[in-house]
Design an enzyme around this catalytic site. Structure first.
Site, mmCIF file in Angstrom:
data_model
loop_
_atom_site.group_PDB
_atom_site.id
_atom_site.type_symbol
_atom_site.label_atom_id
_atom_site.label_comp_id
_atom_site.label_asym_id
_atom_site.label_seq_id
_atom_site.Cartn_x
_atom_site.Cartn_y
_atom_site.Cartn_z
ATOM 1 N N GLY A 1 26.319 4.751 -52.760
ATOM 2 C CA GLY A 1 27.381 3.982 -52.128
ATOM 3 C C GLY A 1 27.402 4.361 -50.666
ATOM 4 C CG HIS A 2 24.506 4.061 -48.234
ATOM 5 N ND1 HIS A 2 23.217 3.640 -48.138
ATOM 6 C CD2 HIS A 2 24.444 5.288 -48.812
ATOM 7 C CE1 HIS A 2 22.408 4.562 -48.642
ATOM 8 N NE2 HIS A 2 23.134 5.571 -49.053
ATOM 9 C CD GLN B 1 20.752 8.341 -55.224
ATOM 10 O OE1 GLN B 1 19.547 8.213 -55.148
ATOM 11 N NE2 GLN B 1 21.544 7.307 -55.419
ATOM 12 C CE LYS C 1 22.128 9.254 -48.111
ATOM 13 N NZ LYS C 1 23.099 10.078 -48.825
ATOM 14 C CG ASP D 1 28.648 10.974 -52.087
ATOM 15 O OD1 ASP D 1 28.317 9.785 -52.154
ATOM 16 O OD2 ASP D 1 28.861 11.686 -53.076
HETATM 17 P P1 IMP Z 1 22.550 8.971 -61.744
HETATM 18 O O1 IMP Z 1 21.824 8.846 -60.455
HETATM 19 O O2 IMP Z 1 23.597 7.904 -61.969
HETATM 20 O O3 IMP Z 1 21.624 9.119 -62.926
HETATM 21 O O4 IMP Z 1 23.394 10.340 -61.693
HETATM 22 C C1 IMP Z 1 22.754 11.619 -61.652
HETATM 23 C C2 IMP Z 1 23.521 12.561 -60.735
HETATM 24 O O5 IMP Z 1 23.383 12.123 -59.394
HETATM 25 C C3 IMP Z 1 25.023 12.627 -61.001
HETATM 26 O O6 IMP Z 1 25.480 13.930 -60.684
HETATM 27 C C4 IMP Z 1 25.595 11.634 -59.989
HETATM 28 O O7 IMP Z 1 26.940 11.898 -59.688
HETATM 29 C C5 IMP Z 1 24.676 11.900 -58.814
HETATM 30 N N1 IMP Z 1 24.556 10.779 -57.877
HETATM 31 C C6 IMP Z 1 23.787 9.684 -58.013
HETATM 32 N N2 IMP Z 1 23.900 8.906 -56.931
HETATM 33 C C7 IMP Z 1 24.723 9.523 -56.092
HETATM 34 C C8 IMP Z 1 25.201 9.236 -54.777
HETATM 35 O O8 IMP Z 1 24.827 8.250 -54.131
HETATM 36 N N3 IMP Z 1 26.069 10.125 -54.244
HETATM 37 C C9 IMP Z 1 26.437 11.256 -54.876
HETATM 38 N N4 IMP Z 1 26.004 11.583 -56.094
HETATM 39 C C10 IMP Z 1 25.160 10.726 -56.687
#
Ligand code: IMP
Length: 409
Positions: free
Chosen positions: A40-41, A225, A16, A13
């Site tokens: 989520g971009h 991420q 990017k 977040d």
């Molecule tokens: P997962 O990727 O859904 O397995 O989540 C694992 C961790 O990564 C959690 O803390 C999510 O909130 C975080 N996370 C995954 N994708 C994103 C992203 O695009 N932005 C922020 N946090 C993310």
């Protein structure tokens, strides 16, 4: 020519999408190399908000080809919805503009059920859940590692239904053990059939798709991420299930090593985190709430309120070093406008700076803000080449205008 890799330097977040979109305007390819629709971009088009999850951020550049790499995972249902939303916004992505590597693993309802089960079980056992996005991302990488996953290129294979059946049995073994409702073969097959008609036409079957392309075409590699969520190098176990480091672009595309160029790291001027895990500079007070509201710090994917805090320079420096970042794009400094005092965490201690009411004065940075920017540069040891000054596509202040994102060597 070498090609830039855009990565987040925090917990995702960081904004990017904007710099990727800016580079995409000059690029022939925008390539995602990790993650799935947990990302989520947010992109802004003529003041209209567009959120992409699986599709690379090159969607707004009508000439760029968007490539979903082998290191990604793709949910056909979410993907269908995303395409629909993009079409509604006037962005049309035919098979010639959107390609999916045949090795990309697919997410089925069974994976989401496993994600929910694991998170629920962790909480029930008195432990701490990860706080995942519940999109089935982790279980999809798990079935990939177990070598029982289904890939985009398998959609047309005659034995794919048998493979889904095996996957369903595998998931139900776990779900039954936890006394949770099982996943049905029919709901998973339904997704498979939908995916066949929607995804097959986008599948690229080339083994090394960029081996020659890098000589004549400009590429942008887009990480999802952030470095601190990297499976190996992030704040384990509170991490995502893929590698978010720039180096992973080589594996997750696949992209020739000789063509990998500057790693462009994106960081907010403060810090946010969704999900669980340590956050020593967290602000559980009015300032934190103000930053959340002013910055719109609610998840683009799940809508969850993001935790907010001061910039953690110990973590930023570590992220820069572990991902070998060449330059930083600093985002959302405008959100801090009006704060009397702005702080950073360094060597475990808070350091305080005078706040700023405006980012720029004429063509220069305002002195208080510039002192903050200088301090970050000095601490992490690399230049900040650009600063986001607002949400729109054009809101960028170039601090090093001549920065070369596609160097010759
Ligand atoms: P997962 O990727 O859904 O397995 O989540 C694992 C961790 O990564 C959690 O803390 C999510 O909130 C975080 N996370 C995954 N994708 C994103 C992203 O695009 N932005 C922020 N946090 C993310």
């Amino acid at each position: 020519m070498r090609h830039p890799i855009v990565v987040g330097l925090q917990y995702g977040d960081e904004g990017k999408g904007k710099i990727t979109d800016t580079l995409a305007r000059q690029a022939d390819y925008v390539i995602r190399f990790n993650g799935g629709n947990n990302a989520g971009h947010t992109l802004w088009l003529d003041g209209k908000k567009l959120v992409t999850h699986s599709v690379p951020s090159g969607v707004l550049s009508s000439h760029a080809i968007n490539f979903i790499g082998a290191g990604c995972v793709l949910d056909p249902v979410a993907f269908a919805k995303e395409l629909q939303d993009l079409v509604a916004a006037g962005v049309n992505l035919g098979p010639e503009r959107l390609k999916i590597d045949f090795r990309t693993h697919l997410i089925f309802p069974l994976h989401r059920a496993l994600d929910r089960a694991r998170e629920g079980a962790a909480g029930a056992e008195g432990g701490s859940s990860i706080g995942t996005t519940l999109r089935g991302i982790g279980p999809t990488y798990s079935t990939k590692m177990d070598r029982i996953g289904v890939r985009a290129g398998d959609l047309l294979s005659p034995d794919v239904e048998v493979r889904i059946e095996k996957l369903v049995k595998h998931a139900n073994f776990t779900l039954k053990g936890l006394s949770l409702p099982e996943t049905s073969l029919s709901e998973n097959l339904e997704v498979l059939h939908m995916a066949r008609s929607l995804i097959s036409k986008h599948v690229s079957t080339e083994f090394a798709p960029f081996y020659n392309e890098i000589l004549t075409k400009k590429c942008v590699l887009e990480g999802a991420q952030g470095i601190l969520l990297d499976l190996d190098h992030g704040s384990y176990p509170f991490v995502t299930s893929s590698n978010t480091l720039g180096a992973y672009a080589a594996v997750g595309t696949p992209f020739p090593l000789r063509g990998l160029g500057p790693v462009v790291g994106v960081s907010k001027a403060y810090l946010t985190r969704v999900g669980n895990g340590p956050m020593p500079s967290e602000l559980n007070n009015e300032t934190g709430e103000r930053i959340r509201q002013n910055g719109g710090e609610f998840g683009a994917t799940t809508g969850r309120a993001r935790r907010t805090g001061w910039l953690n320079l110990d973590e930023l420096r570590a992220a820069v070093q572990v991902s070998d970042v060449s330059t930083i794009v600093l985002t959302k400094s405008d959100v801090l406008c009006g704060e009397k005092q702005v702080s950073v965490l360094l060597d475990g201690q808070l350091r305080h700076f005078d706040g700023w009411s405006t980012l720029t004065e004429g063509t220069k940075l305002s002195p208080a803000f510039e002192a903050y920017v200088d301090f970050i540069e000095k601490t992490v040891g690399i230049p900040i080449c650009a600063i986001g000054t607002g949400p729109d596509r054009e809101d960028i202040y170039w601090r090093h205008k001549d920065y070369s994102f596609w160097p010759e060597h």
